[in-house]
Design a protein around this motif. Sequence first.
Motif, short mmCIF file in Angstrom:
data_model
loop_
_atom_site.label_atom_id
_atom_site.label_comp_id
_atom_site.label_asym_id
_atom_site.label_seq_id
_atom_site.Cartn_x
_atom_site.Cartn_y
_atom_site.Cartn_z
N VAL A 226 16.54 -2.18 7.68
CA VAL A 226 16.74 -2.71 6.53
C VAL A 226 15.97 -2.25 5.38
O VAL A 226 17.02 -2.04 4.19
CB VAL A 226 16.45 -4.20 6.79
CG1 VAL A 226 16.61 -5.07 5.22
CG2 VAL A 226 17.45 -5.11 7.80
N ASN A 227 14.89 -1.81 5.51
CA ASN A 227 14.24 -0.99 4.49
C ASN A 227 15.00 0.31 3.94
O ASN A 227 14.93 0.73 2.91
CB ASN A 227 12.97 -0.70 4.67
CG ASN A 227 11.99 -2.41 4.56
OD1 ASN A 227 12.32 -3.11 3.77
ND2 ASN A 227 11.03 -2.45 5.15
N GLY A 228 15.37 1.06 5.14
CA GLY A 228 16.05 2.20 4.77
C GLY A 228 17.45 1.88 4.01
O GLY A 228 17.62 2.71 3.11
N ARG A 229 18.16 0.80 4.21
CA ARG A 229 19.18 0.46 3.33
C ARG A 229 18.89 0.24 2.15
O ARG A 229 19.60 0.68 0.96
CB ARG A 229 20.07 -0.70 4.05
CG ARG A 229 20.76 -0.14 5.50
CD ARG A 229 22.04 0.82 5.20
NE ARG A 229 22.46 1.17 6.68
CZ ARG A 229 23.59 1.48 6.69
NH1 ARG A 229 24.60 1.72 5.76
NH2 ARG A 229 24.02 1.98 8.03
N LEU A 230 17.80 -0.58 1.90
CA LEU A 230 17.46 -0.96 0.52
C LEU A 230 16.57 0.18 -0.14
O LEU A 230 16.69 -0.10 -1.49
CB LEU A 230 16.55 -2.27 0.74
CG LEU A 230 17.12 -3.35 1.37
CD1 LEU A 230 16.16 -4.67 1.33
CD2 LEU A 230 18.67 -4.04 0.33
N GLY A 231 16.40 1.12 0.32
CA GLY A 231 15.68 2.28 -0.41
C GLY A 231 14.23 2.00 -0.85
O GLY A 231 13.78 2.68 -1.66
#
Length: 157
Positions: free
Chosen positions: A81-86
Amino acid sequence: MPSRKVEKLSATIEKILRNRGWGAKLKEYRIYGVWENAVGKGIARHARPAGMRGKKLTVIVDSSAWMQQLSLLKPEIMGKVNGRLGEDAIESITLKLGEFELSAVQRDEYRPADGKLGPEEQTRIEERVAGIADLQTRESLRHLMEKDLLNKKRMRK
């Protein structure tokens, strides 16, 4: 004189919300848009984000079996999720047992078409989709082509 640069609508809306002081809320709501792509359809069928407070995400899970499984996957889910949110938008996840309604897309997921294709037709489809690297895209296209050929066969009868 105003700039003539073309900008995505989402970027414009994001700027407006940030200028009005709603930037923090915008970050919190972005989780809903990235959830399924981040965790995958399998998990998304059984778990949904319920809300965020600061960097703490609450997720509703539809069964105790899935709750146990997801409790083991928390670090991986946070990373995805953090990877998608950047950014490091999520620092912790709380799982809660509950119910939620499936979306129309999930209710209408792929069902195999009736009938069978011949070996030549299956080979032709495999040759056409072989070059697609993304597994999900390749499978979706394969199913679409199978269904199309089966429908064409039925129409000829």
